[in-house]
Design a protein around this motif. Structure first.
Motif, short mmCIF file in Angstrom:
data_model
loop_
_atom_site.label_atom_id
_atom_site.label_comp_id
_atom_site.label_asym_id
_atom_site.label_seq_id
_atom_site.Cartn_x
_atom_site.Cartn_y
_atom_site.Cartn_z
N MET A 124 57.53 59.42 63.74
CA MET A 124 57.26 59.89 62.38
C MET A 124 58.59 59.96 61.64
SD MET A 124 55.04 63.12 61.03
CE MET A 124 55.76 64.37 62.06
N VAL A 125 58.59 59.50 60.39
CA VAL A 125 59.80 59.57 59.56
C VAL A 125 59.43 60.11 58.18
CG1 VAL A 125 60.97 57.64 60.70
CG2 VAL A 125 59.49 57.21 58.74
N ALA A 126 60.45 60.54 57.47
CA ALA A 126 60.23 60.96 56.08
C ALA A 126 60.00 59.70 55.24
CB ALA A 126 61.44 61.73 55.56
N LYS B 63 60.70 59.11 52.22
CA LYS B 63 61.80 58.72 51.33
C LYS B 63 62.86 57.87 52.03
CE LYS B 63 64.71 62.86 51.83
NZ LYS B 63 63.98 63.88 52.56
N LEU B 64 62.79 57.82 53.38
CA LEU B 64 63.71 56.97 54.13
C LEU B 64 63.41 55.49 53.90
CD1 LEU B 64 65.72 58.53 55.88
CD2 LEU B 64 64.48 57.77 57.90
N GLY B 65 62.18 55.20 53.51
CA GLY B 65 61.80 53.82 53.23
C GLY B 65 61.63 52.96 54.47
N VAL B 66 61.54 53.59 55.65
CA VAL B 66 61.40 52.82 56.89
C VAL B 66 59.93 52.45 57.09
CG1 VAL B 66 61.58 52.94 59.39
CG2 VAL B 66 63.40 53.85 57.97
N LYS B 67 59.67 51.18 57.41
CA LYS B 67 58.29 50.74 57.57
C LYS B 67 57.95 50.45 59.03
CE LYS B 67 56.87 50.59 53.22
NZ LYS B 67 57.71 51.75 52.92
N SER B 68 58.98 50.28 59.87
CA SER B 68 58.75 49.91 61.26
C SER B 68 59.81 50.57 62.14
CB SER B 68 58.84 48.38 61.41
OG SER B 68 59.22 48.04 62.73
N ALA B 69 59.44 50.82 63.39
CA ALA B 69 60.37 51.45 64.33
C ALA B 69 61.57 50.56 64.58
CB ALA B 69 59.66 51.76 65.64
N ARG B 70 61.44 49.25 64.36
CA ARG B 70 62.55 48.33 64.58
C ARG B 70 63.66 48.53 63.55
NH1 ARG B 70 61.34 43.69 67.62
NH2 ARG B 70 59.39 43.96 68.77
N ASN C 133 55.15 69.28 52.98
CA ASN C 133 54.15 68.50 52.25
C ASN C 133 53.80 67.28 53.10
OD1 ASN C 133 52.52 67.15 50.54
ND2 ASN C 133 54.09 66.70 49.00
N PRO C 134 52.60 67.27 53.72
CA PRO C 134 52.25 66.21 54.67
C PRO C 134 52.39 64.80 54.09
CG PRO C 134 50.65 67.97 54.77
CD PRO C 134 51.56 68.29 53.63
N ASP C 135 52.21 64.65 52.76
CA ASP C 135 52.26 63.32 52.18
C ASP C 135 53.67 62.75 52.16
OD1 ASP C 135 49.57 63.37 51.81
OD2 ASP C 135 49.69 64.20 49.78
N ASP C 136 54.69 63.59 52.40
CA ASP C 136 56.07 63.11 52.39
C ASP C 136 56.46 62.43 53.69
OD1 ASP C 136 56.33 64.08 49.90
OD2 ASP C 136 57.44 65.89 50.43
N TYR C 137 55.55 62.41 54.68
CA TYR C 137 55.91 61.87 55.99
C TYR C 137 54.95 60.78 56.41
CZ TYR C 137 58.97 65.84 56.04
OH TYR C 137 59.95 66.73 55.69
N VAL C 138 55.47 59.76 57.08
CA VAL C 138 54.61 58.68 57.57
C VAL C 138 54.78 58.51 59.07
CG1 VAL C 138 54.38 57.30 55.49
CG2 VAL C 138 56.39 57.00 56.94
N ILE C 139 53.69 58.12 59.74
CA ILE C 139 53.74 57.78 61.15
C ILE C 139 53.83 56.27 61.24
CG2 ILE C 139 52.46 57.83 63.32
CD1 ILE C 139 51.28 60.51 62.36
N LEU C 140 54.89 55.76 61.89
CA LEU C 140 55.11 54.32 61.94
C LEU C 140 54.06 53.64 62.82
CD1 LEU C 140 59.00 54.36 62.27
CD2 LEU C 140 57.60 54.08 60.22
N PRO C 141 53.77 52.36 62.54
CA PRO C 141 52.66 51.69 63.24
C PRO C 141 52.92 51.42 64.73
CG PRO C 141 53.81 50.18 61.76
CD PRO C 141 54.36 51.54 61.49
N GLU C 142 54.20 51.35 65.18
CA GLU C 142 54.47 50.99 66.57
C GLU C 142 53.96 52.05 67.54
OE1 GLU C 142 56.64 50.51 64.25
OE2 GLU C 142 57.31 48.42 64.39
#
Lengths: 343, 352
Positions: free
Chosen positions: A133-135, A137-144, A214-223
């Motif tokens: 899981m990342v914030a 605002k980091l703009g990360v889309k993948s664990a790579r 705020n849960p919407d500020d965080y994403v769980i990456l697909p990997e």
């Protein structure tokens, strides 16, 4: 230290061996359940979404509902379950000594457990796996894209090892921030001390739902970097009971495939679909093959619901955890849930 | 000016401001108390939330989240005991508190105390178990929370006491076999951690029992607990026995008392009275050790809190949850300590 470990392992093996010996002559589980009038089910003492007492002390969750479904199939009453809270170490002993008929405790199906440890597994009820899981605002889309990132992780479990393996395999570098307590590791992540937090994806979603400012500020990456298929377990050597538990899970999945819900199950008994008729016992035969009443699946669906209902109620949109179906969607919708044919 | 106020002023002057140094100290301490207490009061009382719906709502107010305790109160106290039947463990708590108060206030003469506790525990077991008088049967796995903690503590301590006396006397016995057995038992029990005892009782015992004979986990834990505490208590009692002057033994012998009379009427009463502080120390430690049974899957009052804190709505209320549990433990430990102080005063020990 090594010698101590060896002694410990020998002792454990001796205990398990003894237990396996006594379990083999314990007799058919079904008869025991019928004479006791209750299914004894070992569950997690408290894990939201899987098995967790509500305010009135009744266990709720996916694992708890699996137990209820078995009771509905065998005894015709989903209420006839005795829940035995079991921690990680004692869960297998409970099953081996016969104190529990089923182990439905977010237990990962592995080769050694399936063989040497003396268990058999029913179909998977929840496909979990380790993720990140990342914030947002980091703009990360993948664990790579996490090269060089600081990653919060709890020590002492396979989680830490999986993390190191994943980054080594992908030739990436990372700085682990290892924190023992769940609360503290979560706080560290949300206060920005690390870029990503890793644990099982169901755990990530629970953390995001309950602790994120705020849960919407965080994403769980697909990997998904490790496989954690959670399945109900039974003792080896009682095929009849394994069949019953397996087909209880299939009945819940099959009901969802066929669109049978707890609300429409009565109307569905008059369905023209021959497989629906066989599932619900309108055309008899399948119950007898399992040594159960022909209404076994009807009772499961009527009293507990199909897999989709159980998932949504405990883990999905209708719960606080709000987990996506993901791998646990039906195979027709891109998931892995697949019931064997009812015939 | 009223009499009360005059008296209060006089007391203040005599005790807090009697010398310049004391006056200064009073002012400094009052300042420090205010400095550190006021944020605590602010957190625990002024900004506390009693009716918030989850921990985020509490966080918005910024104070203590007592709403968690309110939301989960019955579970924190009674755990998974059937909801509609929870009046039964509630009565059990009343019985325990009444017994404690009766013992503490010394209302009951000492020789009625043991029968009162025995009868009380019998009533407790009957209420919890049910199956009679129209009360539905409740299996021991559902005896959770505070009643479980108290049953374990009272039952374990009660059963360990006579055992400890026998062990202590046995270890000082002139019969070598008896002495060796008692010494071995005590050393073995003390040398193995309580957690290991619990696991032994939980994992190994069922494997050695004949099939079909199942002893409920609660009773297995209770037996392990009593056996474990007895070893510690035996050593405390032995310390008391060794402190009795030789003259007491000789005087009893000179009076022509037999072993039983000598032990029961002369030696033990003195030895037990001498060791009250150490006994209470053991008891209080043992009471808190009951929390370890959560490891074998029994829901004591601490495990109830741990479980309720898994509720996604209240994950952040752990400070409040553990404070609540801490207060419960403190109340019982402190009441034991008060009781022992009253007993010591009554017996006139420590003033000799």
């Amino acid at each position: 230290m090594r010698r101590l470990k060896f002694v410990g392992a020998t002792l454990a093996a001796a205990v398990l061996g003894l237990a396996a010996g006594s379990a083999a002559c314990a007799g058919p589980t079904l008869d025991g359940v019928r004479s006791r009038g209750v299914v004894t089910c070992a569950v997690n003492p408290g894990l939201a979404g899987f098995a967790m007492p509500d305010h009135e002390g009744n266990y709720q969750g996916l694992d708890a509902d699996t137990c209820r479904a078995i009771a509905a199939a065998v005894l015709g009453d989903a209420g006839k379950v005795k829940f035995v809270p079991a921690n990680a170490q004692q869960r297998f002993t409970l099953l081996q000594t016969g104190e529990a008929d089923v182990l439905a405790r977010n237990t990962t199906w592995t080769l050694l457990r399936d063989t040497e440890n003396g268990f058999n597994f029913a179909p998977v009820t929840y496909y979990d796996g380790q993720g990140f899981m990342v914030a947002k605002k980091l703009g990360v889309k993948s664990a790579r894209e996490l090269d060089g990132a600081t990653i919060c992780v709890q020590p002492g479990t396979t989680t830490e090892l999986n993390l190191a393996d994943y980054f080594r395999t992908n030739h990436l570098s990372f700085k682990p921030l290892v924190i023992e307590k769940l609360d503290e590791v979560e706080n560290a992540f949300f206060s920005g001390r690390c870029d990503a937090y890793t644990t099982d994806r169901s755990g990530l979603a629970a953390t995001r739902a309950s602790k994120a400012p705020n849960p919407d500020d965080y994403v769980i990456l697909p990997e998904i970097i490790s496989k954690e298929p959670l399945a109900p377990a039974v003792r080896q050597g009682d095929d009849e009971w394994l069949d019953i538990v397996s087909w209880t899970v299939f009945a819940m999945i099959g009901a969802e495939e066929k669109g049978i819900t707890s609300a429409n199950v009565d109307a569905m008994t008059r369905s023209d679909d021959p497989e629906v008729q066989r599932i619900l016992g309108s055309s008899p035969g399948l119950g007898k093959a399992l040594h159960l009443d022909d209404k076994w699946a009807y009772d499961i669906i009527k009293q507990v619901g199909n897999y989709g209902e159980v998932f949504e109620r405990n883990l999905g949109a209708r719960s606080r955890l709000n987990l996506p179906r993901g791998l646990n969607a039906l195979w027709t919708k891109g998931g892995l849930m697949y019931a064997m044919p009812f015939r | 000016m009223s009499v009360g106020l005059t008296r209060a002023l006089r007391w203040t002057r005599a005790n807090l401001f009697n010398t310049p140094l004391n006056g200064t100290l009073t002012v400094v301490i009052a300042f420090l108390l205010l400095r550190f207490l006021s944020p605590m009061i602010d957190w625990a009382v002024l900004r506390a939330s009693l009716s918030a719906r989850d921990d985020r709502a509490c966080a918005a107010v910024g104070g203590a989240c007592w709403a968690f305790i309110r939301d989960w109160f019955r579970f924190l106290i009674f755990g998974r005991y059937p909801y509609a039947q929870q009046w039964r463990p509630a009565i059990v708590l009343v019985i325990f508190v009444a017994l404690l108060l009766a013992s503490f206030s010394r209302r009951l003469p000492a020789r009625r105390l043991a029968p009162a506790w025995l009868g009380g525990l019998g009533a407790v077991a009957l209420l919890m178990r049910g199956g009679v008088l129209g009360m539905p049967y409740v299996e021991t796995g559902l005896w959770n929370g505070l009643p479980l903690t108290l049953i374990l503590a009272a039952g374990g301590l009660g059963a360990s006491f006579p055992l400890a006396l026998l062990l202590a006397l046995g270890r000082r016995s002139s019969l070598p076999a008896l002495r060796v057995i008692c010494t071995c038992y005590i050393e073995a029990a003390r040398g193995i951690p309580f957690i290991a005892w619990l696991f032994l009782m939980l994992v190994l015992l069922p494997l050695f029992l004949p099939p079909g004979l199942v002893i409920a986990k609660l009773w297995r834990a209770e037996i392990a607990f009593a056996l474990f505490i007895a070893a510690y208590l035996a050593e405390v009692v032995r310390g008391g026995l060794q402190a009795i002057p030789r003259g007491q033994y000789e005087a009893a012998d000179a009076l022509g008392l037999g072993y039983a009379q000598k032990t029961l009427r002369v030696i033990l009463p003195q030895a037990l009275a001498l060791t009250i502080p150490a006994q209470v120390n053991t008891f209080i430690g043992a009471f808190k050790d009951t929390a370890l049974i959560s490891i074998i899957g029994l829901f004591d009052v601490l495990q109830d809190t741990n479980t309720a804190l898994n509720d996604p709505a209240w994950r952040m209320a752990y400070v409040e949850g553990y404070l609540f549990t801490g207060v419960i433990y403190f109340a019982f430990c402190y009441s034991m300590s008060l009781y022992s102080r009253g007993l010591e005063r009554h017996l006139g020990q420590g003033r000799r």
